[in-house]
Design an enzyme around this catalytic site. Structure first.
Site, PDB file in Angstrom:
ATOM      1  N   HIS A  13       0.930  -1.287  -0.085  1.00 15.40           N
ATOM      2  CA  HIS A  13      -0.196  -0.109  -0.152  1.00 15.40           C
ATOM      3  C   HIS A  13       0.814   1.457   0.095  1.00 15.40           C
ATOM      4  O   HIS A  13       0.640   2.083  -0.768  1.00 15.40           O
ATOM      5  CB  HIS A  13      -0.645  -0.081   1.219  1.00 15.40           C
ATOM      6  N   GLU A  14       1.732   1.252   0.971  1.00 19.61           N
ATOM      7  CA  GLU A  14       2.718   2.599   0.987  1.00 19.61           C
ATOM      8  C   GLU A  14       3.360   2.815  -0.401  1.00 19.61           C
ATOM      9  O   GLU A  14       3.470   3.961  -0.840  1.00 19.61           O
ATOM     10  CB  GLU A  14       3.522   2.399   2.206  1.00 19.61           C
ATOM     11  N   HIS A  27       1.514   4.707  -2.547  1.00 23.41           N
ATOM     12  CA  HIS A  27       1.838   6.114  -2.641  1.00 23.41           C
ATOM     13  C   HIS A  27       3.299   6.627  -3.195  1.00 23.41           C
ATOM     14  O   HIS A  27       3.150   7.816  -3.839  1.00 23.41           O
ATOM     15  CB  HIS A  27       1.850   6.641  -1.035  1.00 23.41           C
TER      16      HIS A  27
END
Lengths: 169, 80
Positions: A119-120, A123
């Protein structure tokens, strides 16, 4: 899916990453494996390729820290916020920070580091949060078996809107 | 006079305000809190409820609180 304002993205498909420190929750090899696998999630569907470096400044600097950890966005202790990462840019851009007050694991107890990191890294590559509850980029943590993980369609569409598809597939 | 600890409702409201500041760009205002509570706070609550597919009430209900208490990423849901 959603991207950040002005759609920041990396100007190259060849990116570097560096693991600055380790969580004591897992073995070094487990952390290495989880983070490498999390980056591969994105490499599989784009032209992006990741190379690990062991010194100097990488595009994606990865670290574990608790509470205030040097970026003006302090973590909040156990629970709540698990990690954060910065959109592509020079300096802190692309960097991913994990809250050391959480318990990270390679299994289903605690927080699965592979899932949080994947997920990170979304980003770090330019994706913002999706409002699709089934998307990896949905902001709330939910466990899914990493061994059978497949990047949801919403996330594939999002990352390919920035970088295109994988020419090797 | 003795200062009483916040009750459950006040704790929830404080938590919600912190959450909306962190993830929905609820800003500090010079207006009194009660005025903000009838304006920006409701707007930001509605924004959050819409994002998470909750019933959009603009008020701090149980479903909204439940979502706010879940573990999550620290990146805001809306751009600053």
């Amino acid at each position: 899916y959603s991207t950040f304002p002005n759609n920041p993205k990396w100007p190259t498909n060849k990116l570097t990453y560096r693991i600055e420190n380790y969580t004591p929750d897992m073995s070094v090899s487990e952390v290495d494996s989880a983070l490498q696998k999390a980056l591969q999630v994105w490499a599989q569907v784009t032209p992006l390729r990741f190379t690990r470096i062991y010194s100097g400044t990488a595009d994606i600097m990865i670290s574990f820290g608790a509470k205030a950890h040097g970026d003006y966005y302090p973590f909040d202790g156990p629970g709540g916020t698990l990690a954060h990462a910065f959109a592509p840019s020079v300096g802190i851009g692309g960097d991913a920070h994990f809250d050391e007050d959480e318990t990270f694991t390679s299994g289903s107890n605690g927080y699965n580091l592979f899932l949080v990191a994947a997920h990170e890294f979304g980003h770090a590559l330019g994706l913002s949060h999706s409002d699709d509850p089934g998307a990896l980029m949905f902001p709330i943590y939910s466990y899914t078996d990493p061994n059978s993980f497949s990047l949801p369609r919403d996330d594939v569409r999002g990352i390919q809107s920035l970088y295109g598809s994988n020419p090797d597939v | 006079v003795p200062i009483l600890p916040p009750n459950g409702r006040e704790q929830d409201e404080e938590m919600a305000e912190t959450y909306l500041k962190r993830f929905y760009n609820l800003t500090e205002e010079t207006e009194p809190t009660f005025r903000r509570s009838f304006g920006q706070m409701n707007m930001k609550l509605s924004e959050m409820q819409k994002f998470f597919g909750l019933k959009v009430t603009g008020t701090l209900d149980a479903d909204t609180l439940e979502v706010m208490k879940k573990p999550r990423c620290g990146v805001p849901d809306v751009a600053k």
